[in-house]
Design a protein around this motif. Structure first.
Motif, PDB file in Angstrom:
ATOM      1  N   LYS A 223       0.833  -1.212   0.000  1.00 24.67           N
ATOM      2  CA  LYS A 223       0.000   0.000   0.000  1.00 24.67           C
ATOM      3  C   LYS A 223       0.862   1.255   0.000  1.00 24.67           C
ATOM      4  N   GLY A 224       0.211   2.399  -0.157  1.00 22.36           N
ATOM      5  CA  GLY A 224       0.898   3.674  -0.044  1.00 22.36           C
ATOM      6  C   GLY A 224       1.070   4.079   1.410  1.00 22.36           C
ATOM      7  N   LEU A 225       1.666   5.242   1.609  1.00 23.39           N
ATOM      8  CA  LEU A 225       1.908   5.741   2.953  1.00 23.39           C
ATOM      9  C   LEU A 225       0.701   6.533   3.440  1.00 23.39           C
ATOM     10  N   THR A 226       0.444   6.416   4.738  1.00 20.79           N
ATOM     11  CA  THR A 226      -0.614   7.187   5.383  1.00 20.79           C
ATOM     12  C   THR A 226       0.015   8.050   6.460  1.00 20.79           C
ATOM     13  N   SER A 227      -0.244   9.348   6.414  1.00 24.68           N
ATOM     14  CA  SER A 227       0.310  10.249   7.417  1.00 24.68           C
ATOM     15  C   SER A 227      -0.364  10.007   8.762  1.00 24.68           C
ATOM     16  N   LEU A 228       0.450   9.863   9.817  1.00 29.30           N
ATOM     17  CA  LEU A 228      -0.065   9.627  11.163  1.00 29.30           C
ATOM     18  C   LEU A 228      -0.048  10.911  11.991  1.00 29.30           C
ATOM     19  N   LEU A 229       1.112  11.542  12.035  1.00 26.36           N
ATOM     20  CA  LEU A 229       1.280  12.729  12.862  1.00 26.36           C
ATOM     21  C   LEU A 229       2.284  13.658  12.199  1.00 26.36           C
ATOM     22  N   LEU A 230       2.049  14.940  12.337  1.00 24.51           N
ATOM     23  CA  LEU A 230       2.978  15.959  11.839  1.00 24.51           C
ATOM     24  C   LEU A 230       3.315  16.864  13.015  1.00 24.51           C
ATOM     25  N   ILE A 231       4.599  17.033  13.302  1.00 28.97           N
ATOM     26  CA  ILE A 231       5.049  17.883  14.400  1.00 28.97           C
ATOM     27  C   ILE A 231       5.819  19.057  13.823  1.00 28.97           C
ATOM     28  N   GLN A 232       5.332  20.267  14.075  1.00 31.97           N
ATOM     29  CA  GLN A 232       6.063  21.452  13.652  1.00 31.97           C
ATOM     30  C   GLN A 232       7.284  21.621  14.561  1.00 31.97           C
ATOM     31  N   SER A 233       8.296  22.331  14.071  1.00 33.24           N
ATOM     32  CA  SER A 233       9.555  22.470  14.822  1.00 33.24           C
ATOM     33  C   SER A 233       9.356  23.180  16.155  1.00 33.24           C
ATOM     34  N   SER A 234       8.299  23.976  16.250  1.00 33.28           N
ATOM     35  CA  SER A 234       8.034  24.709  17.491  1.00 33.28           C
ATOM     36  C   SER A 234       7.304  23.857  18.525  1.00 33.28           C
ATOM     37  N   GLN A 235       6.851  22.677  18.109  1.00 33.41           N
ATOM     38  CA  GLN A 235       6.104  21.797  19.007  1.00 33.41           C
ATOM     39  C   GLN A 235       7.030  20.738  19.578  1.00 33.41           C
ATOM     40  N   ARG A 236       6.607  20.170  20.693  1.00 38.35           N
ATOM     41  CA  ARG A 236       7.397  19.101  21.301  1.00 38.35           C
ATOM     42  C   ARG A 236       6.723  17.752  21.129  1.00 38.35           C
TER      43      ARG A 236
ATOM     44  N   ASN B  81       1.536   8.772  20.153  1.00 32.07           N
ATOM     45  CA  ASN B  81       2.099  10.029  20.620  1.00 32.07           C
ATOM     46  C   ASN B  81       3.482  10.171  20.013  1.00 32.07           C
ATOM     47  N   ALA B  82       3.703  11.270  19.324  1.00 34.61           N
ATOM     48  CA  ALA B  82       5.016  11.526  18.735  1.00 34.61           C
ATOM     49  C   ALA B  82       5.663  12.705  19.441  1.00 34.61           C
ATOM     50  N   SER B  83       6.930  12.558  19.771  1.00 34.96           N
ATOM     51  CA  SER B  83       7.678  13.644  20.397  1.00 34.96           C
ATOM     52  C   SER B  83       8.821  14.068  19.501  1.00 34.96           C
ATOM     53  N   LEU B  84       9.259  15.305  19.699  1.00 35.22           N
ATOM     54  CA  LEU B  84      10.348  15.852  18.894  1.00 35.22           C
ATOM     55  C   LEU B  84      11.332  16.590  19.787  1.00 35.22           C
ATOM     56  N   ASP B  85      12.601  16.247  19.662  1.00 37.33           N
ATOM     57  CA  ASP B  85      13.681  16.961  20.336  1.00 37.33           C
ATOM     58  C   ASP B  85      14.657  17.409  19.260  1.00 37.33           C
TER      59      ASP B  85
ATOM     60  N   THR C 273      10.462  10.332  18.667  1.00 32.70           N
ATOM     61  CA  THR C 273       9.976   9.012  19.025  1.00 32.70           C
ATOM     62  C   THR C 273       8.484   8.930  18.734  1.00 32.70           C
ATOM     63  N   LEU C 274       8.052   7.759  18.316  1.00 30.97           N
ATOM     64  CA  LEU C 274       6.632   7.462  18.145  1.00 30.97           C
ATOM     65  C   LEU C 274       6.261   6.422  19.182  1.00 30.97           C
ATOM     66  N   TYR C 275       5.393   6.806  20.095  1.00 26.28           N
ATOM     67  CA  TYR C 275       4.950   5.933  21.166  1.00 26.28           C
ATOM     68  C   TYR C 275       3.600   5.340  20.790  1.00 26.28           C
ATOM     69  N   ILE C 276       3.519   4.005  20.845  1.00 26.95           N
ATOM     70  CA  ILE C 276       2.260   3.319  20.571  1.00 26.95           C
ATOM     71  C   ILE C 276       1.824   2.629  21.861  1.00 26.95           C
ATOM     72  N   ALA C 277       0.672   3.014  22.354  1.00 28.81           N
ATOM     73  CA  ALA C 277       0.163   2.431  23.598  1.00 28.81           C
ATOM     74  C   ALA C 277      -0.686   1.206  23.308  1.00 28.81           C
ATOM     75  N   ALA C 278      -0.557   0.228  24.175  1.00 25.09           N
ATOM     76  CA  ALA C 278      -1.403  -0.975  24.109  1.00 25.09           C
ATOM     77  C   ALA C 278      -1.471  -1.527  22.692  1.00 25.09           C
ATOM     78  N   SER C 279      -0.338  -1.951  22.181  1.00 22.19           N
ATOM     79  CA  SER C 279      -0.252  -2.360  20.776  1.00 22.19           C
ATOM     80  C   SER C 279      -1.226  -3.494  20.447  1.00 22.19           C
ATOM     81  N   GLN C 280      -1.681  -3.487  19.187  1.00 22.56           N
ATOM     82  CA  GLN C 280      -2.634  -4.481  18.683  1.00 22.56           C
ATOM     83  C   GLN C 280      -2.090  -5.087  17.393  1.00 22.56           C
ATOM     84  N   PRO C 281      -2.524  -6.302  17.039  1.00 26.05           N
ATOM     85  CA  PRO C 281      -2.061  -6.897  15.772  1.00 26.05           C
ATOM     86  C   PRO C 281      -2.306  -5.983  14.569  1.00 26.05           C
ATOM     87  N   GLY C 282      -3.355  -5.186  14.605  1.00 29.00           N
ATOM     88  CA  GLY C 282      -3.645  -4.249  13.512  1.00 29.00           C
ATOM     89  C   GLY C 282      -2.632  -3.130  13.379  1.00 29.00           C
TER      90      GLY C 282
END
Lengths: 112, 113
Positions: A42-55, A63-67, A74-83
């Motif tokens: 399949k193609g790519l699906t955008s999940l999250l976009l973080i601007q440089s001013s955001q953390r 949840n994605a964080s930016l330093d 980092t991309l944090y995935i809570a309670a992972s599922q087979p999907g």
């Protein structure tokens, strides 16, 4: 030249585990960072976009964080599922009208 | 909205043949991109467009040409296909460059024999 690294290339976890996917970039002068998901064939699906001013940005169990100073996200995935099994790619851009530089992705497998 | 669509989904060419890949988007996006994805190489930008009538070279433009005659369409042409162009080709679009998220099409799997 900007380089984006995602290590490890593959990851396998049991269902229910909280997990962190890492992305590092060599040039901290970025405009924003995006996380994408790609399912096999399949193609790519955008999940999250973080601007440089955001953390961080959150969407559901993601949840994605930016330093910027350390060149990491980092991309944090809570309670992972087979999907959630897919390849996750991060990409950075140096400017609003600039092109994205992609990492090679992390292939995640969540075992039932 | 259909989003980003690509035609065809699969194609097999012989060396030296030509073909055109069509990308269409119905989101009124200004920016459109063509990428190729190869195992171990990741996604690489071939050409892109910042608006109707404009095109620009990306990271790996050799052997490809593009046209953006209409805002909603972005065509990728291979004039004389080579085995090295065997790849999966993705089209993407965004409203205003990297400021906004990119939307990807489903891809075209091209094999050059």
């Amino acid at each position: 030249k900007q380089e984006v690294t995602q290590i490890p290339a593959a990851l396998s976890v049991p269902e229910g585990e909280n997990l962190v996917l890492n992305c590092s970039f060599t040039d901290s002068a970025i405009y924003n960072l995006q996380w994408f998901r790609q399912d096999p064939g399949k193609g790519l699906t955008s999940l999250l976009l973080i601007q440089s001013s955001q953390r961080e940005q959150t969407s559901g169990r993601l949840n994605a964080s930016l330093d910027k100073s350390s060149g990491r996200s980092t991309l944090y995935i809570a309670a992972s599922q087979p999907g959630d099994s897919a390849t996750y790619l991060c990409a950075v851009s140096p400017g609003a009208n600039s092109k994205l530089t992609f990492g090679k992705g992390i292939t995640l497998s969540v075992r039932p | 909205n259909a989003g980003v669509t690509q035609t065809p989904k699969f194609r097999v060419l012989k060396t030296g043949q030509s073909m055109t890949l069509l990308c269409a988007q119905d989101m009124n996006h200004e920016y459109m991109y063509w990428y190729r994805q190869d195992p171990g190489m990741g996604l690489r930008l071939i050409h892109y467009s910042v608006g109707e009538g404009t095109t620009a070279k990306g990271e790996v433009p050799d052997g490809y040409n593009v046209s953006r005659l209409k805002k909603q369409n972005f065509l990728l042409g291979l004039e004389s296909a080579a085995p090295s162009q065997t790849s999966v080709y993705f089209c993407a679009s965004s409203f205003r460059g990297a400021y906004n998220e990119q939307f990807f099409g489903p891809g075209t799997r091209l094999t050059v024999l």
